[in-house]
Design an enzyme around this catalytic site. Structure first.
Site, PDB file in Angstrom:
ATOM      1  N   GLU A  97      27.327  53.436  -2.794  1.00  0.00           N
ATOM      2  CA  GLU A  97      28.241  54.413  -3.395  1.00  0.00           C
ATOM      3  C   GLU A  97      27.473  55.617  -3.925  1.00  0.00           C
ATOM      4  OE1 GLU A  97      30.893  55.782  -3.934  1.00  0.00           O
ATOM      5  OE2 GLU A  97      32.474  54.542  -4.756  1.00  0.00           O
ATOM      6  N   ASP A  98      28.168  56.736  -4.068  1.00  0.00           N
ATOM      7  CA  ASP A  98      27.556  57.908  -4.687  1.00  0.00           C
ATOM      8  C   ASP A  98      27.511  57.767  -6.208  1.00  0.00           C
ATOM      9  OD1 ASP A  98      30.337  58.101  -4.894  1.00  0.00           O
ATOM     10  OD2 ASP A  98      30.458  60.159  -4.165  1.00  0.00           O
ATOM     11  N   ASP A 101      31.954  55.550 -11.877  1.00  0.00           N
ATOM     12  CA  ASP A 101      32.435  56.265 -13.065  1.00  0.00           C
ATOM     13  C   ASP A 101      33.305  55.300 -13.882  1.00  0.00           C
ATOM     14  OD1 ASP A 101      33.230  58.243 -14.831  1.00  0.00           O
ATOM     15  OD2 ASP A 101      34.494  59.318 -13.413  1.00  0.00           O
ATOM     16  N   PHE A 150      30.990  66.207 -15.001  1.00  0.00           N
ATOM     17  CA  PHE A 150      31.427  66.169 -13.608  1.00  0.00           C
ATOM     18  C   PHE A 150      30.335  66.794 -12.748  1.00  0.00           C
ATOM     19  CE2 PHE A 150      33.668  67.053  -9.734  1.00  0.00           C
ATOM     20  CZ  PHE A 150      34.407  65.891  -9.579  1.00  0.00           C
ATOM     21  N   ARG A 163      29.171  69.246  -1.142  1.00  0.00           N
ATOM     22  CA  ARG A 163      28.496  68.020  -0.690  1.00  0.00           C
ATOM     23  C   ARG A 163      27.119  68.312  -0.096  1.00  0.00           C
ATOM     24  NH1 ARG A 163      32.340  63.828  -0.702  1.00  0.00           N
ATOM     25  NH2 ARG A 163      34.430  64.413  -0.070  1.00  0.00           N
TER      26      ARG A 163
HETATM   27  P1  IMP Z   1      35.594  55.543 -10.317  1.00  0.00           P
HETATM   28  O1  IMP Z   1      36.653  54.749  -9.618  1.00  0.00           O
HETATM   29  O2  IMP Z   1      36.174  56.241 -11.542  1.00  0.00           O
HETATM   30  O3  IMP Z   1      34.382  54.731 -10.688  1.00  0.00           O
HETATM   31  O4  IMP Z   1      35.150  56.721  -9.393  1.00  0.00           O
HETATM   32  C1  IMP Z   1      34.677  56.509  -8.177  1.00  0.00           C
HETATM   33  C2  IMP Z   1      34.701  57.723  -7.281  1.00  0.00           C
HETATM   34  O5  IMP Z   1      35.129  58.910  -7.941  1.00  0.00           O
HETATM   35  C3  IMP Z   1      33.314  58.021  -6.817  1.00  0.00           C
HETATM   36  O6  IMP Z   1      33.016  57.275  -5.677  1.00  0.00           O
HETATM   37  C4  IMP Z   1      33.349  59.502  -6.572  1.00  0.00           C
HETATM   38  O7  IMP Z   1      33.764  59.745  -5.249  1.00  0.00           O
HETATM   39  C5  IMP Z   1      34.366  60.020  -7.560  1.00  0.00           C
HETATM   40  N1  IMP Z   1      33.704  60.600  -8.761  1.00  0.00           N
HETATM   41  C6  IMP Z   1      33.570  60.054  -9.987  1.00  0.00           C
HETATM   42  N2  IMP Z   1      32.879  60.848 -10.816  1.00  0.00           N
HETATM   43  C7  IMP Z   1      32.553  61.935 -10.088  1.00  0.00           C
HETATM   44  C8  IMP Z   1      31.798  63.131 -10.387  1.00  0.00           C
HETATM   45  O8  IMP Z   1      31.262  63.383 -11.487  1.00  0.00           O
HETATM   46  N3  IMP Z   1      31.673  64.012  -9.350  1.00  0.00           N
HETATM   47  C9  IMP Z   1      32.210  63.809  -8.110  1.00  0.00           C
HETATM   48  N4  IMP Z   1      32.893  62.704  -7.793  1.00  0.00           N
HETATM   49  C10 IMP Z   1      33.079  61.777  -8.780  1.00  0.00           C
HETATM   50 MG    MG Z   2      32.450  57.719  -3.797  1.00  0.00          MG
END
Ligand code: IMP
Ligand code: MG
Length: 180
Positions: A97-98, A101, A150, A163
């Protein structure tokens, strides 16, 4: 630095050095085995390619695409848009994963993939943003723990932009519509 950024959080050089360490650790941990890397599209693309090209074990790559985000706001509801092509039963799987969050996307992926009975299932994320975590996520491999900002670049986007940047940067608040 891109004009829409407030600051660079992780430079190109620092990213590459850390990814080399992660590749070495994974190669050591899975020595003699073939690891199946499940990249989570699209944010994983740059990270996954740099990660696997330094591995010295056999790898198998597949992708999933899920969504929960619209702009900078999570809707909290995760859906699969594209599923794996391969059967992962009995395989050693690492989700790539990138960023983790809230953790809701990863919680969904862990639940979804574990029902397919892999031999093992671990997480490798480039970025870990623990301040907004809504559920406990067992992350085995993490590149950088970052503050609650962010970020974009190196695969991460804001409305599909940025990206391509070779570093991780913090987006200016004026660029983000509404609040995050
Ligand atoms: P989560 O479900 O809140 O953990 O978020 C997961 C997805 O949200 C990640 O795989 C990202 O694609 C996107 N995401 C969360 N935080 C960021 C950020 O700071 N920048 C860009 N994408 C984010
Ligand atoms: Mg992602």
């Amino acid at each position: 630095m891109h004009k829409d950024l407030e600051e660079i959080l992780v430079t190109d050089i620092v990213l590459q050095a850390r990814i080399a360490q992660l590749s070495a650790r994974i190669s050591k941990d899975y020595k003699g085995r073939c690891v199946t890397l499940v990249g989570v599209l699209k944010g994983c693309v740059l990270f996954l390619s740099d990660l696997i090209k330094r591995m010295d074990i056999d790898t198998n790559v597949d992708f999933m695409m899920v969504t929960s985000y619209s702009g900078a706001q999570s809707t909290g509801v995760v859906r699969t848009i594209l599923d794996l092509k391969q059967n992962i039963e009995g395989r050693d799987v690492i989700i790539v994963e990138d960023i983790v969050d809230s953790g809701l996307t990863m919680k969904y992926l862990l639940k979804n993939l574990s029902t397919r009975q892999p031999r093992s299932l671990e997480i490798c994320t480039l970025l870990d943003k623990p301040s907004c975590r809504k559920t406990k996520i067992p992350i085995k491999y993490a590149g950088f723990v970052i503050p609650n900002k962010f970020v974009v670049g190196y695969g991460l986007d804001y409305n599909e932009l940025y990206r391509n940047l070779p570093y991780i940067g913090v987006l200016k608040k004026t660029v983000i519509e509404g609040k995050i």
